[in-house]
Write an enzyme that holds these catalytic residues in place. Structure first.
Site, PDB file in Angstrom:
ATOM      1  N   HIS A  79      -6.407  -7.176  -0.530  1.00 36.49           N
ATOM      2  CA  HIS A  79      -6.508  -5.737  -0.779  1.00 36.49           C
ATOM      3  C   HIS A  79      -5.714  -5.383  -2.041  1.00 36.49           C
ATOM      4  CE1 HIS A  79      -6.950  -6.290   3.646  1.00 36.49           C
ATOM      5  NE2 HIS A  79      -7.982  -5.478   3.439  1.00 36.49           N
ATOM      6  N   HIS A 107       0.817  -1.226   0.000  1.00 37.40           N
ATOM      7  CA  HIS A 107       0.000   0.000   0.000  1.00 37.40           C
ATOM      8  C   HIS A 107       0.852   1.279   0.000  1.00 37.40           C
ATOM      9  CE1 HIS A 107      -3.629  -2.264   0.431  1.00 37.40           C
ATOM     10  NE2 HIS A 107      -3.351  -2.701   1.642  1.00 37.40           N
TER      11      HIS A 107
HETATM   12 ZN   LIG Z   1      -4.252  -7.167   2.653  1.00 38.38          ZN
END
Ligand SMILES: [Zn+2]
Length: 303
Positions: free
Chosen positions: A160, A121
């Protein structure tokens, strides 16, 4: 088969209630030691400033490495900096760099980096979503810039979307990024129409999707996309939070799905680049599932 880790990664303290906690890594390490007593364990070195600056700006390095908090501070609602975090972040990123060196210099064919904090991320300028530095991006840039590779792929099966990795490489013709992820879900990116310069492929999966949808997305779309690039190195952002036991998301994957996707990625590496794979741990927040999946992943990497 080498596994890179470092005790400093256990000293990244996120507080008593945080899901991205040291017990994740200690559980993975115990499970791998038990299942694979012959693993070639390697200490992760620190990433250098130069290696980090290929991906991140000076301001993020200063935030992570020079803030030196005496207590826990929040960089965003999810992302914590503790006294041990800078060292952990350096070792996590350094693991990927060292693993790339080992694989490309022929000292091992495959490597897994059992590290935290996770990385996918983090963007060029911001820590977010439990991630301080983007470990897989630092590893990929090292393969391209230091070793002169021209075709590197990153496969990301964390539940994600790897928004940071996508943003960092969205204009990079020498890298292809393929991701399956629950969508919509944090961080919100990863729609099907986000394709970069034609080097990005996203397969968003609806809440509740299970093995069939996951395998179909990889088999029909993502694996052919990576295979067609004829990669010289296969990198994996290995997150196991799509497992049905995981508390952070709602995919219904099981351990066999992670064994399967890992084998499929090994097949691509065997076809194009002498089997060279470097995998880095990303998410996975149910300790039982995380241990099982990590062992299955390494089983498949050794296959
Ligand atoms: Zn994740």
């Amino acid at each position: 088969m080498q596994v890179y880790t470092h005790p400093a990664c256990l000293a990244h303290d996120t507080g008593p209630e945080h899901v991205e906690r040291p017990a994740r890594l200690s559980t993975v390490l115990r499970a791998l030691e038990t299942a694979h007593p012959d693993i070639d364990w390697q200490p992760a070195p620190r990433a250098t400033r130069g290696q980090l600056l290929r991906v991140h700006d000076e301001a993020l390095l200063a935030t992570v490495l020079e803030t030196a908090p005496h207590v826990l501070i929040s960089l965003d609602p999810d992302t914590i900096l503790s006294p041990g975090s800078g060292e952990a972040a350096l070792r996590a990123a350094g693991a990927g760099v060292a693993a790339v060196d080992a694989v490309l210099e022929g000292r091992t064919q495959r490597a897994f980096c059992a590290v935290r904090p996770p990385g996918h991320h983090a963007t060029a300028s911001a820590a977010m979503g439990f991630c301080l530095f983007n470990n897989i991006a630092v590893a990929a840039r090292h393969a391209l810039d230091k070793h002169g590779l021209e075709r590197v792929v990153v496969a990301d099966f964390d539940v994600h979307h790897g928004n940071g990795t996508q943003a960092i490489f969205a204009q990079e013709p020498q890298l292809r990024f393929a991701s399956s992820h629950q969508w919509p879900l944090y961080p919100g990116s990863g729609a099907h129409n986000q394709t970069g310069i034609g080097n990005i492929a996203n397969a968003p999966l609806p809440e509740g999707a299970g093995s069939a949808a996951f395998r179909a997305a990889w088999q029909t779309e993502l694996l052919p996309f990576l295979d067609a690039f004829k990669p010289q190195l296969v990198l994996i952002s290995a997150g196991f939070d799509g497992h049905q036991r995981d508390p952070l998301a709602n995919l219904q994957l099981d351990t066999n799905d992670y064994a399967w996707i890992t084998r499929e990625l090994v097949v691509i590496a065997n076809r194009h680049c002498g089997g060279r794979v470097v995998s880095m741990l990303e998410g996975g927040y149910d300790l039982t599932a995380l241990a099982e999946c990590s062992v299955a992943h390494v089983d498949s990497l050794r296959w």
